[in-house]
Scaffold this active site. Sequence first.
Site, mmCIF file in Angstrom:
data_model
loop_
_atom_site.group_PDB
_atom_site.id
_atom_site.type_symbol
_atom_site.label_atom_id
_atom_site.label_comp_id
_atom_site.label_asym_id
_atom_site.label_seq_id
_atom_site.Cartn_x
_atom_site.Cartn_y
_atom_site.Cartn_z
ATOM 1 N N CYS A 91 4.813 6.853 3.136
ATOM 2 C CA CYS A 91 5.811 6.899 2.074
ATOM 3 C C CYS A 91 5.869 5.510 1.444
ATOM 4 O O CYS A 91 6.159 4.525 2.137
ATOM 5 C CB CYS A 91 7.166 7.266 2.683
ATOM 6 N N CYS A 131 3.273 7.368 -4.995
ATOM 7 C CA CYS A 131 4.208 8.116 -4.143
ATOM 8 C C CYS A 131 3.325 9.133 -3.439
ATOM 9 O O CYS A 131 2.491 9.784 -4.095
ATOM 10 C CB CYS A 131 5.257 8.815 -5.005
#
Length: 263
Positions: A73, A184
């Site tokens: 992440c 992302c």
Amino acid sequence: MNPPILIFDSGVGGLSVVRALRAQLPGAALAYVFDNAALPYGTKPDDWLVARIVAVCEAAVAASSARALVVACNTASTLALDALRQRLTVPVVGTVPAIKPAAALSRSGVIGLLATSATVCRPYTDRLIDQFAAGHTVVRVAADALVAQAERLIAGESLDPSVLDAGLAPLWAHPRLDTVVLGCTHFPLLKEALAARAPRPVQWVDSGDAIARRVAQVIGELNGQGHDDPQPVWSTATVSAGLVAGLARYGFPAPLRLSLEDG
Ligand code: DGL
């Protein structure tokens, strides 16, 4: 049981890293944890996020007896890697936007950074750009709405083309832009859909393979034991039947509930 490599994300984004890890380390046992009770991370305050990320990762490393943690992440890594490394005894591998390879690939010198609101404006991201893309124009685009689209895709639900178009639109205002960083981990899951909506061909770059190579170095082997071991998953909230089916397509069983000390 062979201790697994634990992959952590707020949601399904880490599955894009799982894909790369399975290609690089086909024998390694993997476990997955996602903080769907707090999804999305990209619009939450930094202080709250650091404490949350440390709490979830500590609990999941303990529950899984993991030998390493992969923070799959960008939003968490650009904020909480130091805090995680202070609190955990296992090696921690992070994910950062692929600015360096994108800058090397771009011929025009204009690259896009498509990421969460948090990631696009972090000091960590500023430093990456200064270090690896000096002399390039980096167009930063916060595209938080695409996170929910990736969640929909994995849960077998249809995508909304108008949301994809709105997320990408700021990129196309730069006619020389030729490379887009998918900053992302949710976004590589949408790569085909995003490429299909692009008005012209561009190169899409993500960090999956680089993370997998780094994990292989850290683990120090290319083919660990344990391929047939169970690959446990933990979530912090209930999941839909569609998401359970989506996880199964990645070889994972239905999630167990992770219990956090602070509830
Ligand atoms: N997958 C996460 C990332 O790489 C973010 C998604 C979220 O906002 O929770 O940044």
